[in-house]
Design a protein around this motif. Structure first.
Motif, mmCIF file in Angstrom:
data_model
loop_
_atom_site.group_PDB
_atom_site.id
_atom_site.type_symbol
_atom_site.label_atom_id
_atom_site.label_comp_id
_atom_site.label_asym_id
_atom_site.label_seq_id
_atom_site.Cartn_x
_atom_site.Cartn_y
_atom_site.Cartn_z
ATOM 1 N N ALA A 77 41.653 39.763 46.037
ATOM 2 C CA ALA A 77 41.057 40.911 46.720
ATOM 3 C C ALA A 77 39.616 41.086 46.258
ATOM 4 C CB ALA A 77 41.867 42.177 46.414
ATOM 5 N N ASP A 78 38.789 41.601 47.127
ATOM 6 C CA ASP A 78 37.405 41.886 46.754
ATOM 7 C C ASP A 78 37.376 42.847 45.573
ATOM 8 O OD1 ASP A 78 36.428 40.280 48.757
ATOM 9 O OD2 ASP A 78 36.197 41.920 50.203
ATOM 10 N N GLY A 79 36.517 42.545 44.614
ATOM 11 C CA GLY A 79 36.356 43.439 43.472
ATOM 12 C C GLY A 79 37.286 43.149 42.308
ATOM 13 N N TRP A 80 38.246 42.195 42.496
ATOM 14 C CA TRP A 80 39.130 41.872 41.362
ATOM 15 C C TRP A 80 38.470 40.745 40.576
ATOM 16 C CZ3 TRP A 80 43.130 37.925 40.261
ATOM 17 C CH2 TRP A 80 43.907 38.267 39.142
ATOM 18 N N PRO A 81 38.016 41.026 39.339
ATOM 19 C CA PRO A 81 37.176 40.073 38.616
ATOM 20 C C PRO A 81 37.931 39.035 37.792
ATOM 21 C CG PRO A 81 37.307 42.114 37.386
ATOM 22 C CD PRO A 81 38.112 42.316 38.639
ATOM 23 N N HIS A 82 39.264 39.057 37.797
ATOM 24 C CA HIS A 82 40.013 38.221 36.857
ATOM 25 C C HIS A 82 40.676 37.003 37.492
ATOM 26 C CE1 HIS A 82 39.336 41.429 34.031
ATOM 27 N NE2 HIS A 82 39.933 42.291 34.846
ATOM 28 N N ASN A 83 40.306 36.667 38.719
ATOM 29 C CA ASN A 83 40.987 35.566 39.388
ATOM 30 C C ASN A 83 40.766 34.221 38.694
ATOM 31 O OD1 ASN A 83 42.696 34.901 41.697
ATOM 32 N ND2 ASN A 83 41.018 33.532 42.241
#
Length: 198
Positions: A77-83
């Protein structure tokens, strides 16, 4: 669950007995807790039921693996920094799962075979003996097969033997400590199987 735990390597300080600081996989430690369950089932219901339990566990494990692989492949998802961190940890899942499946099937079936063989020699006595004899050998198989498949070429070759040894020593310790647990599980199952009074 083991796929999520296996990637965590934990130090094991055995310098007090001259082995230095080894390491073990946290998932392998948790996996060691399944062996008393297999032994308890083999004790009460026999090898056939215990093997069925191993096969059903394998099916569940494969299902969880498919879900994990899908999770890694899905766009974040946009804004999820941990991918990137998520993928770095779980992209190795297929190799870990392959190693775990081969190791688990071989080791658990060996455990059941040896458990049943010792039981035929000792009858209903010496549950502690068959529990430990079967587990010591099966855990060595499980640990060696798993690490060679899952981590060969990933963990430096000079470190891999110490991780295998550290994990095996820890599993032997768990096996010795969990022997009373096997007695408790067997007693609990047998109590549940007792015919109801009229």
């Amino acid at each position: 669950m083991l796929q999520s735990l296996t990637v965590k390597l934990v130090p094991l300080d055995l310098s007090g007995i001259g082995l230095g600081v080894l390491a073990f996989s946290y998932g392998s430690f948790v996996h060691a807790l399944t062996f008393p369950c297999t032994d308890a089932v083999a004790e009460v219901w026999g090898a056939k039921r215990a093997r069925f339990m191993v096969y059903m566990g394998t099916v569940v494990y494969l299902f969880c693996t498919v879900m994990l692989v899908i999770g890694v492949k899905l766009s974040p998802a946009d804004g999820w920094p941990h991918n990137d961190a998520y993928r770095a940890i779980f992209e190795g899942a297929p190799r870990i799962v392959g190693g775990s499946l081969v190791a688990t099937i071989v080791a658990q079936l060996w455990d059941i075979y040896v458990f049943e063989w010792v039981k035929k020699k000792t009858g209903s006595k010496y549950l502690w003996l068959r529990n430990n004899v079967s587990t010591f050998g099966s855990q060595l198989l499980d640990t060696t097969i798993f690490y060679l498949i899952a981590f060969y070429g990933i963990i430096p070759n000079e470190v891999l033997p110490s991780v295998i040894l550290g994990t095996y020593i820890l599993k032997v310790g768990v096996a010795l400590v969990d022997t009373p647990l096997v007695y408790v599980i067997v007693a609990w199952i047998r109590k549940g199987e007792a015919p109801a009074e009229e």
